[in-house]
Write a protein that holds these residues in place. Structure first.
Motif, short mmCIF file in Angstrom:
data_model
loop_
_atom_site.label_atom_id
_atom_site.label_comp_id
_atom_site.label_asym_id
_atom_site.label_seq_id
_atom_site.Cartn_x
_atom_site.Cartn_y
_atom_site.Cartn_z
N ASP A 13 3.17 -6.92 -7.23
CA ASP A 13 2.69 -5.60 -7.66
C ASP A 13 1.24 -5.68 -8.12
OD1 ASP A 13 2.75 -2.88 -8.32
OD2 ASP A 13 3.34 -3.31 -10.39
N ARG A 17 -2.12 -3.90 -6.44
CA ARG A 17 -2.98 -3.03 -7.24
C ARG A 17 -4.44 -3.48 -7.18
NH1 ARG A 17 -0.98 0.43 -11.20
NH2 ARG A 17 1.29 0.69 -11.18
N TYR A 20 -5.86 -2.69 -3.73
CA TYR A 20 -6.04 -1.23 -3.63
C TYR A 20 -7.29 -0.79 -4.40
CZ TYR A 20 -4.82 3.75 -3.75
OH TYR A 20 -4.83 5.11 -3.61
N THR A 21 -7.48 -1.34 -5.59
CA THR A 21 -8.65 -1.00 -6.40
C THR A 21 -9.94 -1.42 -5.71
OG1 THR A 21 -7.38 -1.22 -8.45
CG2 THR A 21 -9.77 -1.35 -8.63
N ARG A 179 -2.72 4.00 -9.28
CA ARG A 179 -2.13 3.03 -8.36
C ARG A 179 -2.84 1.68 -8.37
NH1 ARG A 179 -1.19 6.85 -2.98
NH2 ARG A 179 -0.08 8.55 -4.07
N GLY A 180 -3.99 1.61 -9.02
CA GLY A 180 -4.74 0.36 -9.05
C GLY A 180 -4.64 -0.31 -10.40
N ILE A 181 -5.70 -0.97 -10.79
CA ILE A 181 -5.74 -1.68 -12.06
C ILE A 181 -6.98 -1.21 -12.82
CG2 ILE A 181 -7.07 -3.66 -11.22
CD1 ILE A 181 -4.05 -3.96 -13.53
#
Length: 436
Positions: A13, A17, A20-21, A179-181
Motif C-alpha cells: 500500500d 501511494r 502515485y504521488t 490516495r498518495g502520501i
C-alpha cells in the motif's frame, strides 16, 4: 537507511501511494513548462530577470517557477490557499458553517466544495489581474504579448487557461492527499521550491567565481542554513507533556486505574500554515498596487515586497494571528478538560473541570506565543539578510521552513505506515518482529 528504503517498497500500500504521488508531481512539473498562448517568452524572461528580487520572485517561489514562464500553472496553489483562509475564517465567524464542519464526513465534504468554488472565483479574478498586468509588462518597448492578438482575446484566453490550470493543480493536490502520501498542496509547493535548488547552487558558484561574493559570505550562509534547518526540526517535533493521572476505580472485584499518562501539546501546532497563509494574504494588496500608476500607491506597493519594513511587520502580525487561530481550532481546552474529567483523569495539583481548562489555556497560550516567535524569526531574518546585506540566501526562511516542515510531515506518515506493518522505520525504537 538502505534497509529503511527496502522496507518502504515491501509494504504494498505504501509503495503504491509513493509511486502515485511521484506520478502526479511529475504531471505538475510538466504543466509548469507549458506556456499560455500569446506570450513572448524572451521578453517575459528579460522582464522577470530585472524584477526577480521583489514580489514577483516571491510569488514565483510558490508556483515552482511557473509564474516566471507564465505557464498554465502560473497561479499555482495561491487561489486555493486564499480560498481555504476565507472559508476557515468564515467557519469561525458563522455558526451555520461551524455546525456544518462538525457534521462528520458529509459536513467536511460540503466545506471542501465551498473551498473549490472559492478557488475558481479567486483564480478567475487573479487570472484577469495577471492578463491586465501582462499588457503593461516589458522592457525597452518589448511587450511580453505577441503581436497580432487583440486585447480582449488575450484576456479571455489567459483567464480561462489560468483558471483551468488552478483547478487542475487543486485536483492534483487533493488526489495526492487522498490516495498518495503527505499533504498534496504542501508537496506541490515543496517540489516547486526544491527544483530551483540546483539552479540557485550554480548561480552561487558563478557569483563566487566572479568575486561578486566572498567565500566568507558563503560559509556564513551555509552555517545559517544548518542552524535554520536544525531549529525547524527541533521545534517541529518539540512537545510540552502535561502529566495526567487517572483515579482508581472499582471494576467488579478488581481495582482499576491509578495510571500516569501525559497530554502532549506541540509547541508549533500550526506547522507551516501561518507563513504560507500570511504570504498569500500579503500578495493581494502588493499585486493590486502594481496596477495603479499613482506615486503614493506605488510607494506602498514597494514597501509590500518581501524584506521591506512594512512587509515584515505585517508578515509577523499575520503569522501570530494564524498561529493562535489554528491552535484554537486544533485544541479546545474546555473540551479536553471535560474529556479528562469524564474518564477520571486530572492534572496533578489542578482541580478537574474549569481550573484544568484555565490551566491548559494558559499553557497553550505560552506555547503558541513561543511558536509564533520562532516562525517569525525563521521567516524574516534570512530575508532581511538577503535584501539588505545581499547575502545569497536566495530562498529565504519561508521556503526553508516549508521544505523542512513538509519533509518532516511526509517522513512521519511513511514512518506510521512502516510501524503499522512492524517494519523498522527512520526512527528505530528497538527490535521489532516482522508481521507475516
Amino acid at each position: 537507511m538502505i534497509q529503511v528504503i527496502k522496507n518502504i517498497f515491501k509494504v504494498e500500500d505504501l509503495r503504491k501511494r509513493i509511486i502515485y504521488t511521484l506520478a502526479l508531481l511529475i504531471v505538475f512539473r510538466i504543466g509548469a513548462h507549458i506556456t499560455i498562448p500569446g506570450i513572448n517568452s524572451k521578453s517575459l524572461a528579460a522582464f522577470f530577470a530585472a524584477n526577480s528580487k521583489g514580489l514577483l520572485g516571491h510569488l514565483d517561489m510558490f508556483s515552482g517557477g511557473a509564474l516566471r514562464q507564465m505557464t498554465i500553472f502560473a497561479l499555482g496553489v495561491m487561489p486555493y490557499i486564499s480560498a481555504s483562509i476565507i472559508i476557515q475564517l468564515l467557519t469561525a465567524v458563522f455558526p451555520s458553517l461551524e455546525r456544518l464542519s462538525q457534521e462528520g464526513e458529509a459536513g467536511r465534504h460540503k466545506i471542501t466544495q465551498y473551498t473549490r468554488y472559492g478557488t475558481i472565483v479567486l483564480g478567475f479574478i487573479q487570472g484577469l489581474g495577471i492578463a491586465i498586468g501582462l499588457e503593461s509588462m516589458g522592457l525597452n518597448g518589448n511587450s511580453v504579448i505577441l503581436s497580432g492578438m487583440s486585447v480582449w482575446t488575450f484576456r479571455f484566453v489567459t483567464v480561462i487557461t489560468l483558471t483551468a490550470g488552478t483547478a487542475f493543480v487543486m485536483w492534483l493536490g487533493e488526489q495526492i492527499s487522498e490516495r498518495g502520501i503527505g499533504n498534496g498542496i504542501s508537496l506541490i509547493i515543496f517540489v516547486g521550491i526544491v527544483v530551483r535548488i540546483p539552479i540557485a547552487f550554480l548561480q552561487t558558484i558563478a557569483l563566487v567565481q566572479t568575486s561578486a561574493i566572498s567565500i566568507l559570505s558563503i560559509l556564513f550562509v551555509a552555517v545559517l542554513i544548518v542552524v535554520v534547518v536544525g531549529s525547524v526540526i527541533f521545534m517541529e517535533i518539540a512537545v510540552r507533556k502535561i502529566p495526567v493521572q487517572y483515579a482508581k476505580r472499582q471494576v467488579g472485584t478488581k481495582l482499576m486505574g491509578g495510571q500516569f499518562s501525559n497530554l502532549p501539546l506541540k509547541i508549533n501546532a500550526a506547522g507551516v500554515i501561518p507563513p504560507i497563509f500570511a504570504s498569500s494574504i500579503l500578495a493581494f494588496p502588493a499585486t493590486l498596487t502594481g496596477f495603479v500608476q499613482i506615486d503614493w500607491v506605488q510607494d506602498i506597493g514597494n514597501q509590500l515586497t518581501p524584506g521591506r519594513l512594512l512587509y515584515n511587520i505585517l508578515f509577523v502580525l499575520l503569522i501570530f494571528f494564524f498561529c493562535f487561530f489554528y491552535t484554537a481550532i486544533q485544541y479546545n481546552p474546555v473540551k479536553i478538560a471535560e474529556e479528562l474529567k469524564r474518564y477520571g483523569g486530572f492534572v496533578p495539583g489542578i482541580r478537574p473541570g474549569k481550573k484544568t481548562a484555565e490551566y491548559l489555556n494558559a499553557v497553550l497560550t505560552r506555547l503558541t506565543f513561543g511558536g509564533a516567535v520562532y516562525l517569525s524569526l525563521i521567516c524574516v531574518l534570512p530575508s532581511i539578510l538577503y535584501v539588505y546585506l545581499q547575502m545569497p540566501f536566495a530562498f529565504g526562511g519561508t521556503a526553508l521552513l516549508i521544505v523542512v516542515g513538509v519533509a518532516l510531515e511526509t517522513v512521519q506518515q511513511i514512518e506510521t505506515f512502516l510501524l503499522n506493518q512492524s517494519y523498522d522505520g527512520f526512527l528505530k525504537k528497538g527490535p521489532r518482529r516482522k508481521r507475516y
